[in-house]
Design an enzyme around this catalytic site. Structure first.
Site, PDB file in Angstrom:
ATOM      1  N   ARG A  27       0.828  -1.211   0.000  1.00 58.85           N
ATOM      2  CA  ARG A  27       0.000   0.000   0.000  1.00 58.85           C
ATOM      3  C   ARG A  27       0.861   1.259   0.000  1.00 58.85           C
ATOM      4  O   ARG A  27       0.524   2.255  -0.637  1.00 58.85           O
ATOM      5  CB  ARG A  27      -0.943  -0.025   1.215  1.00 58.85           C
ATOM      6  CG  ARG A  27      -2.083  -1.051   1.025  1.00 58.85           C
ATOM      7  CD  ARG A  27      -2.718  -1.430   2.343  1.00 58.85           C
ATOM      8  NE  ARG A  27      -3.909  -2.261   2.207  1.00 58.85           N
ATOM      9  CZ  ARG A  27      -3.905  -3.586   2.007  1.00 58.85           C
ATOM     10  NH1 ARG A  27      -2.765  -4.234   1.892  1.00 58.85           N
ATOM     11  NH2 ARG A  27      -5.038  -4.245   1.910  1.00 58.85           N
ATOM     12  N   SER A 182     -12.788  -9.483   2.995  1.00 59.08           N
ATOM     13  CA  SER A 182     -11.533  -9.459   2.238  1.00 59.08           C
ATOM     14  C   SER A 182     -10.990  -8.043   2.123  1.00 59.08           C
ATOM     15  O   SER A 182     -11.629  -7.155   1.546  1.00 59.08           O
ATOM     16  CB  SER A 182     -11.760 -10.034   0.837  1.00 59.08           C
ATOM     17  OG  SER A 182     -10.684  -9.639   0.006  1.00 59.08           O
ATOM     18  N   GLN A 184      -8.495  -7.222   0.365  1.00 58.32           N
ATOM     19  CA  GLN A 184      -8.098  -6.951  -1.023  1.00 58.32           C
ATOM     20  C   GLN A 184      -9.284  -6.407  -1.811  1.00 58.32           C
ATOM     21  O   GLN A 184      -9.156  -5.451  -2.577  1.00 58.32           O
ATOM     22  CB  GLN A 184      -7.541  -8.219  -1.660  1.00 58.32           C
ATOM     23  CG  GLN A 184      -6.230  -8.645  -1.014  1.00 58.32           C
ATOM     24  CD  GLN A 184      -5.613  -9.883  -1.622  1.00 58.32           C
ATOM     25  OE1 GLN A 184      -6.207 -10.513  -2.494  1.00 58.32           O
ATOM     26  NE2 GLN A 184      -4.437 -10.242  -1.170  1.00 58.32           N
ATOM     27  N   ASP A 330      -3.965 -15.562   7.380  1.00 57.98           N
ATOM     28  CA  ASP A 330      -2.669 -16.002   6.843  1.00 57.98           C
ATOM     29  C   ASP A 330      -1.880 -16.851   7.849  1.00 57.98           C
ATOM     30  O   ASP A 330      -0.903 -17.502   7.488  1.00 57.98           O
ATOM     31  CB  ASP A 330      -1.818 -14.788   6.427  1.00 57.98           C
ATOM     32  CG  ASP A 330      -2.414 -14.088   5.206  1.00 57.98           C
ATOM     33  OD1 ASP A 330      -3.233 -14.701   4.500  1.00 57.98           O
ATOM     34  OD2 ASP A 330      -2.073 -12.914   4.980  1.00 57.98           O
ATOM     35  N   LYS A 357      -6.066 -19.277  -1.628  1.00 60.36           N
ATOM     36  CA  LYS A 357      -4.798 -18.578  -1.400  1.00 60.36           C
ATOM     37  C   LYS A 357      -3.740 -19.083  -2.387  1.00 60.36           C
ATOM     38  O   LYS A 357      -4.085 -19.660  -3.405  1.00 60.36           O
ATOM     39  CB  LYS A 357      -4.366 -18.765   0.055  1.00 60.36           C
ATOM     40  CG  LYS A 357      -5.356 -18.161   1.060  1.00 60.36           C
ATOM     41  CD  LYS A 357      -5.394 -16.642   0.954  1.00 60.36           C
ATOM     42  CE  LYS A 357      -6.427 -16.039   1.883  1.00 60.36           C
ATOM     43  NZ  LYS A 357      -6.583 -14.596   1.684  1.00 60.36           N
TER      44      LYS A 357
HETATM   45  C1  S3P Z   1      -4.180  -9.032   2.198  1.00 64.01           C
HETATM   46  C2  S3P Z   1      -5.423  -9.514   2.499  1.00 64.01           C
HETATM   47  C3  S3P Z   1      -5.707 -10.940   2.722  1.00 64.01           C
HETATM   48  C4  S3P Z   1      -4.442 -11.734   3.000  1.00 64.01           C
HETATM   49  C5  S3P Z   1      -3.335 -11.386   2.045  1.00 64.01           C
HETATM   50  C6  S3P Z   1      -3.004  -9.915   2.120  1.00 64.01           C
HETATM   51  C7  S3P Z   1      -4.005  -7.588   1.966  1.00 64.01           C
HETATM   52  O1  S3P Z   1      -6.327 -11.476   1.566  1.00 64.01           O
HETATM   53  O2  S3P Z   1      -4.719 -13.120   2.932  1.00 64.01           O
HETATM   54  O3  S3P Z   1      -2.166 -12.133   2.341  1.00 64.01           O
HETATM   55  O4  S3P Z   1      -2.871  -7.089   2.022  1.00 64.01           O
HETATM   56  O5  S3P Z   1      -5.016  -6.905   1.743  1.00 64.01           O
HETATM   57  P1  S3P Z   1      -7.929 -11.374   1.318  1.00 64.01           P
HETATM   58  O6  S3P Z   1      -8.278  -9.982   1.182  1.00 64.01           O
HETATM   59  O7  S3P Z   1      -8.138 -12.143   0.045  1.00 64.01           O
HETATM   60  O8  S3P Z   1      -8.533 -12.043   2.504  1.00 64.01           O
END
Ligand code: S3P
Length: 444
Positions: A27, A182, A184, A330, A357
């Protein structure tokens, strides 16, 4: 690369500094690239995933320079440009030895790079094609394509998978309630919302990691959190120096090792303690593990501190479910190793997204830990582990090209009766290239 791991002969003692958080590192580079101005990012992750993000944003014209091994100087006018092939960094080739087709918009193994960048690129004035390695090309992208289409984006995929062809255009805000927890997906929509017309509101079933919201606030975006809802008005980010906290997901391997390697007692310094990430600490406490947080402080808008962990003989089993899951998603592979040393059955439920994952983490974890002699069963949305006794070991295991699985197996090797061999151990470079060297520091 095959790694042989032998039972630890001595307790782990001393002090380590855990390297940079992967989520914040991604980020920091992305947000500084779309902000106007110059900034310094200190303690940037050396993991291959974050280098994928760095190279991607360099290819859009952001000036990014290393001033030492973990410090970046970034300078941007906040405007991304279609890729310039001459700025294609050679580091991409070095770090992505496993790649199938390197490309300037190659996201490597990194879901965070692809899903967050898609939110930024959807609102640009040009076309981008985002590609990934074999594993990333199998991971679900519908979860971002569907909400991005609702904000007016034009994205073509192959049946919901990468490559993603993103034809940038003017976007508009939405009111979106996600049935996934999520970060992400959330970050993708918030990044699209920065540059959209009108307000974006976003809520999710359970809170996922909130580094995007924290950094948006830190960099001056018009963002508010009301109960479970995020309300974002279109905003320009302002470049600001960022100091990145240590990664609690990396610390999790050491926390587990400290609890299960007899006689251990050590300190993990500078670890990120954001409440949306500290599920592992709560679980360790629930299991009766000897863990203590010291020296809490704030670093660039994020809580950090030092963790003291000590060997604990009688760990209790527990149930991990619902709201716990996004706060330790994770860490579940290494939590399975921890659970193997508890007195009784640990149950993990509502964690079906583990199958999406870097590998199918439920199937692969169960297959590898079973080979070791751990009693573990697969469920559709999780697994159960019957703890008690040391793993037998004396076998060859697979990383399944998954960094977190490789490191979890290494921890299991430290307490196995016979040595183990892990195939594909080089995948640890994805998030934690310093992993083994740091173990060396704990007088192993
Ligand atoms: C992350 C969000 C998680 C995590 C990934 C990193 C992020 O995934 O598993 O390692 O930095 O936003 P998800 O958003 O798919 O849960």
């Amino acid at each position: 690369m095959i790694k042989v791991v032998k039972k630890a002969k001595t307790p782990l003692k001393g002090e380590i500094i855990i390297p940079a958080d992967k989520s914040i590192s991604h980020r920091a580079v992305m947000f500084s690239s779309i902000a106007e101005g110059e900034c310094v990012i200190r303690n940037f992750s050396n993991g291959a995933d974050c280098i994928s993000t760095l190279n991607l944003f360099k290819s859009f014209g952001t000036k990014i320079e290393y001033t030492d091994k973990t410090t970046l100087k970034i300078s941007s006018d906040g405007i991304l440009r279609p890729q310039n092939f001459s700025s294609y960094s050679v580091r991409l080739h070095e770090t992505h030895r496993h790649s199938i087709y390197p490309h300037p918009c190659f996201c490597g193994n990194s879901g965070t790079t692809m899903r967050l960048a898609a939110g930024i690129l959807a609102g640009q004035t040009f076309r981008t094609i985002l590609t990934g390695d074999e594993s990333l090309s199998k991971r679900p992208m519908k979860r971002i394509i569907e909400p991005l289409e609702l904000v007016g984006a034009n994205i073509t995929s192959t049946d919901g998978h990468a490559p993603l062809v993103i034809d940038g255009r003017k976007l508009h805000g939405i009111n979106y309630a996600s049935n996934l927890a999520s970060a992400q997906v959330k970050s993708c929509i918030l990044l699209a919302g920065l540059n959209a017309e009108g307000v974006t509101t976003y809520s999710e079933i359970y809170p996922s990691r909130n580094h995007t919201e924290n950094l948006f606030k830190y960099m001056g975006a018009d963002i508010k959190i009301e109960e479970n809802k995020i309300i974002l008005h279109p905003s320009k980010l302002t470049a600001k120096d960022i100091d990145i906290a240590g990664d609690i997901s990396s610390a999790a391997f050491f926390i587990t090792a400290g609890l299960i390697v007899e006689g251990s007692d050590f300190i993990i310094k500078n670890t990120g303690l954001n409440l949306t990430r500290t599920g592992i600490i709560d679980i360790v406490k629930r299991m009766g593990g000897d863990i203590e947080i010291q020296n809490e402080r704030i670093l660039s808008g994020e809580k950090i501190g030092d963790i003291r962990v000590r060997y604990t003989e009688n760990l209790k089993p527990c149930i991990i479910e619902g709201e716990d899951i996004p706060r330790l998603i994770d860490e579940l592979p290494v939590i399975a190793v921890l659970a193997s040393q508890a007195d009784g059955e640990t149950v993990v439920k509502n964690a079906g997204d583990l199958r999406n994952k870097e590998s199918d983490r439920i199937k692969c974890l169960v297959s590898e830990l079973s080979k070791l002699g751990i009693s573990i069963q697969e469920q559709e949305d999780g697994f159960t582990v019957q703890g008690g006794g040391k793993p037998a070991g004396g076998c060859e295991l697979e990383s399944h090209h998954d960094h977190r699985l490789a490191m979890s197996l290494y921890i299991a090797g430290l307490i196995s009766k016979e040595e183990i061999a892990i195939n594909g151990f080089e995948w640890t470079k994805i998030s934690f290239p310093e992993f083994e060297k740091l173990f060396g520091k704990l007088s192993l």
